[in-house]
Each structure stands twice: as structure tokens, then as C-alpha cells.
Design a protein around this motif. Structure first.
Motif, PDB file in Angstrom:
ATOM      1  N   TYR A 160       0.819  -1.216   0.000  1.00 18.45           N
ATOM      2  CA  TYR A 160       0.000   0.000   0.000  1.00 18.45           C
ATOM      3  C   TYR A 160       0.852   1.265   0.000  1.00 18.45           C
ATOM      4  N   ALA A 161       1.932   1.273   0.800  1.00 21.06           N
ATOM      5  CA  ALA A 161       2.702   2.506   0.987  1.00 21.06           C
ATOM      6  C   ALA A 161       3.880   2.634   0.035  1.00 21.06           C
ATOM      7  N   LEU A 162       4.425   1.521  -0.445  1.00 20.59           N
ATOM      8  CA  LEU A 162       5.649   1.586  -1.246  1.00 20.59           C
ATOM      9  C   LEU A 162       5.414   1.371  -2.725  1.00 20.59           C
ATOM     10  N   SER A 163       4.184   1.065  -3.109  1.00 20.23           N
ATOM     11  CA  SER A 163       3.903   0.907  -4.532  1.00 20.23           C
ATOM     12  C   SER A 163       3.524   2.256  -5.134  1.00 20.23           C
ATOM     13  N   GLY A 164       3.547   2.319  -6.414  1.00 24.93           N
ATOM     14  CA  GLY A 164       3.199   3.564  -7.085  1.00 24.93           C
ATOM     15  C   GLY A 164       4.416   4.397  -7.432  1.00 24.93           C
ATOM     16  N   ALA A 165       4.152   5.563  -7.994  1.00 22.95           N
ATOM     17  CA  ALA A 165       5.251   6.425  -8.452  1.00 22.95           C
ATOM     18  C   ALA A 165       5.988   7.085  -7.301  1.00 22.95           C
ATOM     19  N   GLU A 166       5.316   7.334  -6.172  1.00 17.52           N
ATOM     20  CA  GLU A 166       5.939   8.012  -5.047  1.00 17.52           C
ATOM     21  C   GLU A 166       5.771   7.174  -3.774  1.00 17.52           C
ATOM     22  N   PRO A 167       6.664   6.193  -3.558  1.00 17.56           N
ATOM     23  CA  PRO A 167       6.584   5.389  -2.334  1.00 17.56           C
ATOM     24  C   PRO A 167       6.881   6.235  -1.099  1.00 17.56           C
ATOM     25  N   SER A 168       6.176   5.952  -0.016  1.00 16.57           N
ATOM     26  CA  SER A 168       6.314   6.724   1.222  1.00 16.57           C
ATOM     27  C   SER A 168       6.801   5.812   2.346  1.00 16.57           C
TER      28      SER A 168
END
Length: 310
Positions: A160-168
Motif C-alpha cells: 500500500y505505501a511503497l507501490s506507485g510512483a511516489e513510495p512513502s
């Protein structure tokens, strides 16, 4: 009876410790069943670990894990991931048969050993090792399920938090902390029920289901037992700190005490820690029994305490 109902959980602990100290057979039985299982189990795990390491050492060298350092966190993370990819297949293959064997072995040893210890304290308690084995096996299943739930929650948090263009990373760690605290609280509640159920099963001579259900609703007795658990938790923490201090005490003499001598010292400290921890575990069980007997009417207890029968 009114006076005994007002006794705080910690008021009689010192007396309980002294009583257990005067009866070393309680600790000897506890050490016997734990170590008779623990030593062969540790040897088996150590042998399997050495076999896996021998088979994968050449592959591990290519991951650079032997030069692991946190000075470069990203490179260290890659090393750990590569080493995990090498070790996981053989480890998983061994766990498929080793974990059930150890779980069943621990349940059998715990059921027989715990019944022996409690009957050593009070010979009038019933012999129900099979029921205690099943309770211990249920506790192991609950523990494994809790760990599996925690692992699945952490995996979900990473996706949930590390996927996508901007991981958090901040969101990831926040989710992991919150989920870990929640699952730890859930296990604390489950562990409480599974810890008190074997005692209720013997003291009330009831069924497994009844002991588990009764463990959820102990009434005024809950406060006393929680207080005892908190004190025992502090004592266990103090034992860990003391063991760490004793383990580090030879460091100023590292020039004259090293190698085999140092390992022998650490082994002695570890054995003393486990023996002390087992002693306070026995004292905890005895305290629970005493408070249970104080919380019920005198005509409801089928067997007197050893101290009362003397």
C-alpha cells in the motif's frame, strides 16, 4: 474470606517466592521437562541450520552478505534480499516437517511436564496430561496464526505505501507500527486465556472448552492475576538486563579471556538465566492457584493447598 478477598495481588508474592524456594522439587521438575525437550530440539535445529549453511555458503558469498554494513543502507537492503532469496527455499523445505514436529513435541512435553509440576505442588490435582497437551497445541496454533497475520499485515502495508510512483517510507513505518501494536495486543489477550486455561482445567476439573471460556470471565480475580503478571514481567525484564550485564562483564578482560573461555562463560550465564526464569514461572503458577482458591468459597475447592494440609 472477606479479608482474603481484599488481598492485593502482589502482597503475597514474596511469601509465594519463599514457599517455592523451600520446595526445590518444583523447579527441578520444571527444568527437567523443559530441558529434556529443549536440548534435543536445539540440537536438531542447529544441525539443520548447519546443513543449510553448508549447502548455500558458496551462493551466500556472491550476495556479499558477509560484508554486511549499515553504512550504506540501500546496499545492505539488497544484500539481505539476495541472501533471503538464497536461504528461503531450503529453509522452507525444512520448516515443512520440522515446525510440526517441534510443535507436537513441545505440546506433549508441556502437557506431561506441567501436570507433573502442578501435582508436585498439590498431589490432589487430577491427572489430565492429554487435555493439557491439546491446550498447548491450541496455543501454538494461535501463536502461529498471529505471526502469519502480522506478516500478512506488514506485506499489505508494503504494497500500500511503497507501490506507485511516489513510495512513502514514513507511511509504511507508521502502518507497520500501528499494525504491530494492534496484533501484539490481540496476542496478549489470547495468550492470557491460554495461560490460565490449563490451571482452570485442573483446579475445576472441567472440559477444555469450559476452561477457555472461563478464562475470559474471571471476575474480581482478573485484577489480581493481571497485577501478578505485571510484576512477573518486570522481574523477567530485570533478569534479561542482569544476564546482559553478566555477559558483558568479561569484556574488560578480553586480552586474557577470549575464545573457548568466553563461550563457556556465556553458556553458564544463559543456563542461570533460564533456570531463574523457570523458577519465577513456577512461582507465577503457584500464585495463580493460591488466588483462585482465595476467590472461591471454601466448600468449592475439592483439594486443600499443601500449606493448609500441613
Amino acid at each position: 474470606m472477606a479479608d482474603t478477598q481484599r488481598v492485593r495481588g502482589t502482597q503475597s508474592l514474596v511469601h509465594t517466592f519463599a514457599g517455592c524456594w523451600r520446595r526445590p522439587s518444583l523447579l527441578l521438575w520444571e527444568l527437567a521437562w523443559r530441558w529434556l525437550f529443549g536440548i534435543p530440539a536445539l540440537a536438531l535445529v542447529g544441525f539443520q541450520a548447519w546443513r543449510i549453511y553448508s549447502a548455500t555458503s558458496s551462493q551466500l558469498e556472491t550476495t556479499g552478505i558477509f560484508q554486511f554494513s549499515l553504512q550504506d543502507p540501500m546496499r545492505a537492503a539488497v544484500m539481505i534480499a539476495d541472501a533471503f532469496a538464497v536461504l528461503w527455499p531450503p529453509v522452507f523445505h525444512v520448516l515443512l516437517w520440522l515446525a510440526p514436529v517441534l510443535a507436537v513435541g513441545w505440546a506433549i512435553a508441556s502437557g506431561i511436564g506441567r501436570n507433573l509440576v502442578l501435582r508436585c505442588y498439590d498431589p490432589l490435582l487430577p491427572k489430565r496430561p492429554a487435555s493439557l497437551m491439546l491446550l498447548q497445541l491450541l496455543r501454538i496454533i494461535a501463536l502461529v496464526g498471529t505471526f502469519a497475520g502480522w506478516f500478512a499485515a506488514v506485506h499489505w502495508a508494503a504494497g500500500y505505501a511503497l507501490s506507485g510512483a511516489e513510495p512513502s517510507l514514513v507511511l509504511y513505518f507508521a502502518l507497520v507500527i500501528c499494525l504491530s501494536l494492534g496484533i501484539f495486543t490481540l496476542w496478549a489477550l489470547l495468550s492470557w486465556v491460554f495461560s490460565i486455561a490449563p490451571l482452570l482445567l485442573l483446579l475445576e476439573d472441567c472440559s477444555i472448552v469450559s476452561s477457555l471460556l472461563h478464562g475470559l470471565r474471571l471476575g474480581p480475580l482478573t485484577g489480581k492475576l493481571v497485577e501478578v503478571n505485571l510484576v512477573m514481567g518486570i522481574i523477567k525484564l530485570a533478569l534479561i538486563v542482569l544476564a546482559m550485564v553478566m555477559s558483558a562483564s568479561p569484556l574488560p578482560f578480553a586480552t586474557v579471556m577470549q575464545g573457548t573461555e568466553l563461550y563457556i562463560w556465556w553458556a553458564i550465564v544463559s543456563l542461570l538465566y533460564f533456570a531463574a526464569s523457570d523458577f519465577f514461572q513456577v512461582a507465577r503458577l503457584v500464585a495463580f492457584i493460591q488466588f483462585w482458591r482465595l476467590s472461591v468459597p471454601s466448600d468449592a475447592t475439592s483439594s486443600p493447598t499443601p500449606a493448609a494440609s500441613k
